[in-house]
Scaffold this active site. Sequence first.
Site, mmCIF file in Angstrom:
data_model
loop_
_atom_site.group_PDB
_atom_site.id
_atom_site.type_symbol
_atom_site.label_atom_id
_atom_site.label_comp_id
_atom_site.label_asym_id
_atom_site.label_seq_id
_atom_site.Cartn_x
_atom_site.Cartn_y
_atom_site.Cartn_z
ATOM 1 N N TRP A 350 0.825 -1.235 -0.134
ATOM 2 C CA TRP A 350 0.087 -0.115 0.031
ATOM 3 C C TRP A 350 0.836 1.340 0.135
ATOM 4 O O TRP A 350 0.277 2.512 0.285
ATOM 5 C CB TRP A 350 -0.897 0.001 1.227
ATOM 6 N N ASP A 351 2.086 1.254 -0.210
ATOM 7 C CA ASP A 351 2.867 2.264 0.036
ATOM 8 C C ASP A 351 3.140 3.131 1.274
ATOM 9 O O ASP A 351 3.086 4.350 1.487
ATOM 10 C CB ASP A 351 2.705 3.420 -1.230
ATOM 11 N N TYR A 352 2.980 2.290 2.306
ATOM 12 C CA TYR A 352 3.008 2.915 3.619
ATOM 13 C C TYR A 352 4.230 2.795 4.420
ATOM 14 O O TYR A 352 4.802 1.942 5.270
ATOM 15 C CB TYR A 352 1.883 1.955 4.463
#
Length: 674
Positions: A350-352
């Site tokens: 999630w590109d966290y």
Amino acid sequence: MPGCGFGKGLWPCLSLAVVVLGGCGNDVSQTGQSAPVVANFAAGLDQGWPQYRGDLAGSGFSASDQITPANVTQLKPVWTFSTGESQRSQAELKNTAFEATPVLLPAEAGGHLALCTPYNDVIALDPQTGEQRWRFDAHADRRGRRAGKCRGVSWWLDSEAAPGSECRSRIVTATHDRRLLAIDSLTGKACSGFGEGGEVKLYSPAEGFVPGDIASSSAPLIANGRIVVGSGVVDFQRAKTPHGTVQAYDVMTGKKVWQFNMIPTADSTPEVRASWPDNVGDVSGSANAWAPLSADPDHDLVFIPTGAPSPDFYGGLRPGNNLNANSVIALSLSTGQVVWRYQFVHHDLWDYDTPAMPLLTTVTQDGEDLPVVIQVTKQGYVFVLHRLTGVPVYPVTEMAVSQKAVAGEWVSPTQPKPAFMPTLMNTQINADDAWGLTPWDKSACRRAIAQLHNEGLFTPLQLNQFTVLMPGSLGGANWGGAVLWKEKNLMYVNVNTALFAARLVPNTQALSDGHLPQAGKTLRISMQGTPYSIENKTLLSPLGMPCVAPPWGKLMAVDLSTGDVRWESPLGSIHDMGPVKLPFHINWGTPNLGGAIVTGGGVVFIGATMDRQFRAFDALTGDVLWSHELPADGVASPMTYTLDGKQYVVISAGGHHMYGRPMSDQVIAFALQP
């Protein structure tokens, strides 16, 4: 860009909304004589700001207390400085992000305000007048797809060297084109004894180097004679990317002392190697430390916040938890050895990234003061870890998450969730949370949300069906991070709360220059080397407004002793985001990038928003006390200092390059004026 939505030309339908609501290389130029100014400065310094966020602990706090809730309305600009970048072409300017926070050097280091331009020229200013004293031309290579940005510089004083000797005090910056530069803070000239003529390459030419694929944006950290520097990697366009290494150099000579590899090598521990595929070097990369670092010199520790592995939204080529990525890692400043690590997201899809500087402080538990690291995250969580061991001080649970994913994906069965500290935003969105300006608008949003695949936070993206992303890759918290008023035990953090949706589609191998969707458009990014591209968008109503209730950006105060949210306030007005600027504010919050500071006078200062406003909040109540319109959005963390009995507050106004907002190159200082 036409249309309605987050980004350039945001909410062109705003006028309709108002009707509905009923109105609602070492070149140096020098000016002036520095010696007399330094003498005056030495006599008048009351409170300084020597580090990017005030100190190595990242507190963002100043004891300066001249400005208070009672008098902050008397705050007015006292000087403005332009870096000269706005004289470049619009194409060049749009590929920059002026996000610099100056540091104030002590008298023996020149008494300057020191800051960097997006492509790493270093400028020394008179802190009382804003006049330029000297400028160092970094001759940075501007090529590449990555925007030039430099959020700050660092400085170091060799207390054992004779006063006046060359580079006894030096400013250090890490450049867009991956060099480490050391500059004499008194003269603005390169330190000849550092590396080769004052510079060290942060890459090996034998490995190949493509400008812009890997760069630097955060200020290097200097502690215990070490310069520690991370990197920024373009991690969303392809699977195989540069590895996210952290490097340490001797502050005097520039000699490399150690290097830590986030992507496993033969020297990594079995635990780390087992969490990645054997061929990881061919199929992934990144896990880089692009956010600011913090340090505890007394315990010889540097704290490294790390990002996602590449590519951001598909992990089928990198099965496993991918240890070192999405973590905070405590390394020995002396040796680079791992003391402990803690991972906030297992196998990120999630590109966290861990986006913010780890905040160091103490908390009291059962009558005992414990040294801790506080980490805010994109997913809206607050983790509190023991600073010396990495063990959670407040409970963390491993919650079960959705396992439904595209063919070939690997999904972690659980993800960490703090059980004591508050979640900074609502991450569980369903059709009942739909919002609109009218019943028709709200009904359209309800239908749109109901059509999304949605199994809560950490739901993997689906093929050809949009999935709720709440938060999206903007966060939650981002690089502005959290700041601390220790005396009151209050932490302040700004948060994004807009709703995004994304899906996977068969890969077209077409690159995109963007990272976040703009202007109601669906952004498509090819994850080269994988079977998929990602399509990402903000979820908007027919009137172009986000489909969840405002605020769409907010500022919060959290009590660290109880975990309670003491207050939260909307951050930003949408009045400046449509095609026509409205004459009044609509405080529903906006996307925000940049951070806050808090002062002993009880005031929180923050820009960050997409409305050109610089604001002061009451630190105890959250009330907006004052605002001032800037020439462009203040996408930078401010700083403050007191000199000759006068408190100054300084912010850079550069504009949101990612959202197509107006751009500028100005630094503005404020002080009380009767």
